[in-house]
Design an enzyme around this catalytic site. Structure first.
Site, PDB file in Angstrom:
ATOM      1  N   MET A 168     -56.901 -59.547  76.396  1.00  0.00           N
ATOM      2  CA  MET A 168     -56.768 -60.773  75.624  1.00  0.00           C
ATOM      3  C   MET A 168     -57.287 -61.934  76.455  1.00  0.00           C
ATOM      4  SD  MET A 168     -52.631 -60.990  76.009  1.00  0.00           S
ATOM      5  CE  MET A 168     -52.546 -59.248  75.562  1.00  0.00           C
ATOM      6  N   SER A 169     -57.596 -63.027  75.796  1.00  0.00           N
ATOM      7  CA  SER A 169     -57.906 -64.244  76.533  1.00  0.00           C
ATOM      8  C   SER A 169     -56.593 -64.895  76.952  1.00  0.00           C
ATOM      9  CB  SER A 169     -58.714 -65.211  75.666  1.00  0.00           C
ATOM     10  OG  SER A 169     -57.879 -65.800  74.682  1.00  0.00           O
ATOM     11  N   THR A 170     -56.647 -65.722  77.969  1.00  0.00           N
ATOM     12  CA  THR A 170     -55.440 -66.382  78.467  1.00  0.00           C
ATOM     13  C   THR A 170     -55.114 -67.607  77.633  1.00  0.00           C
ATOM     14  OG1 THR A 170     -55.937 -65.607  80.689  1.00  0.00           O
ATOM     15  CG2 THR A 170     -54.438 -67.458  80.525  1.00  0.00           C
TER      16      THR A 170
END
Length: 403
Positions: free
Chosen positions: A110-112
């Site tokens: 996932m992106s942060t």
């Protein structure tokens, strides 16, 4: 990409930057320019949305496809929000995902959360000409922003998952920022490009892999999450190599951190909810009012010095569980009482630690001894008999990557 979509995404980036500045999250002008330049829609072309409730098993998801007209409005809102963008289930290939509902699986990439990304990059004080290494780069959002600041050929990312590495490499090549993605184990860093002026780890580690400070240039900075066994109380570790070559490191408690490396086992309070409801515990008086959530210096110490505890943050009152000991504490609603249950008196341990923390001067930062070249790593609040101190656990072997 159509002219209309390009115009729409440009406007979304500008609105995102304005919001982040207004919220006090974004202050660095170079990072501001990078956020306006980097097209998030290229790096995050799809996104999973969780449909099920928090206790569902298996989980129901819906995949938004940014190229589909029926998904675009929701997708654009999501990728320009402060939310973490869910991208990959169970290490799946990313070149032929099907739009729509899907059941089962757990997110593996996932992106942060955007404010956390900005905090990390601003802490590292990026600038043109600096060599930057991004560890556990995922879809490459941090890497792209760093490359837009440092300049082409100076920013590299390391990603262990072969599908995510190829995905990030392809999308970053489209942006033409001169960033490189290497498929490798982030725990090894990237020695071929060392030394680095700035190293950013997007994965939490229980202690610092020896390769990371070894690859840090004099005057360089390294930022990572120190993962504890509880997701409740992570720590942020800033490591610097002085111009003379000495390693110095400072640990702070934080409200959130990066997910831990593959195979790291977090404790879980959720499985005890039904038991706590049925057996809330025996009431007793306590001199300790529930410490505030932002008493980070205390809570990061609790993660190590009262090991095996995890907090249920979704509970209406403070509930802290020792799941492996079938014990818990339920703090009273400000009435000077606590309910305790099980063979382990969780609250008594916190009472004792709080007294020690106060005697140590209520530290909110801790020094970390990281021997150059490897060896045991230790944390302390200072010197003297009242100082809080503990060792960091060694790194465990990471499961091999499936072929």
């Amino acid at each position: 990409m159509s002219t209309e979509l390009n115009a729409a995404t440009s406007g979304r980036r500008a609105a995102m930057v304005e919001r982040l500045e207004s919220d006090g999250v974004l202050a660095d002008l170079q990072l501001r320019d990078a956020l306006l330049q980097v097209r998030r829609e290229v790096l995050l072309p799809h996104a999973y949305i969780r449909v099920s409730g928090p206790d569902a098993d298996p989980i129901d998801w819906r995949l938004l496809d940014g190229s589909h007209p029926d998904d675009q409005a929701e997708w654009l809102d999501l990728i320009h929000s402060d939310e973490s963008i869910l991208l990959q289930r169970d290490g799946e290939p990313l070149d032929a995902l099907g739009r729509g509902p899907v059941t089962g699986g757990h997110m593996t990439s996932m992106s942060t959360f955007t404010p956390a990304t900005l905090e990390a990059l601003q802490t590292l004080r990026l600038g043109p000409g600096l060599r930057f290494l991004d560890l556990g780069t995922g879809p490459g959002v941090s890497l792209a922003l760093a490359a837009a600041i440092t300049g082409p050929g100076l920013a590299a990312g390391v990603e262990r998952d072969l599908y995510m590495a190829a995905f990030a490499r392809r999308n970053l090549d489209t942006l033409d920022l001169g960033a490189v993605v290497v498929e490798s184990d982030a725990l090894d860093g990237h020695p071929a490009g060392a030394p680095y002026d700035r190293i950013h780890s997007g994965i939490g580690v229980p202690s610092v892999p020896p390769a990371w400070p070894e690859q840090l240039a004099p005057g360089g900075m390294l930022l990572t999450t120190l993962a504890t066994r509880t997701p409740s109380w992570p720590g942020q570790l800033l490591v610097t190599r002085t111009p003379a070559g000495r390693i110095e490191a400072v640990l702070k408690g934080k409200p959130r951190g990066y997910r831990p490396l593959l195979g790291y086992r977090w404790l879980n309070a959720l499985d005890h909810r039904a038991r706590i409801k049925a057996f809330p515990g025996t009431v007793r008086l306590t001199p300790l009012s529930p410490p505030a959530d932002d008493t980070y210096g205390f809570w990061i110490a609790a993660a190590y010095l009262t090991p095996g505890l995890v907090r249920d943050f979704q509970a209406e009152t403070m509930i802290i569980v020792a799941p492996e000991d079938d014990s818990w504490a339920v703090a009273g609603p400000g009435d000077g009482t606590v309910r305790v249950h099980g063979p382990r008196d969780v609250w008594a341990e916190l009472e004792a630690l709080y007294a020690r923390w106060e005697q140590a001067g209520r530290p909110d930062t801790y020094l970390v001894d990281i021997p150059d070249g490897g060896g045991p790593q230790h944390v302390s609040s200072g010197t003297g008999p009242k100082a809080l101190a503990w060792p960091l656990p060694p790194l465990a072997a990471v499961p091999p990557q499936p072929s």
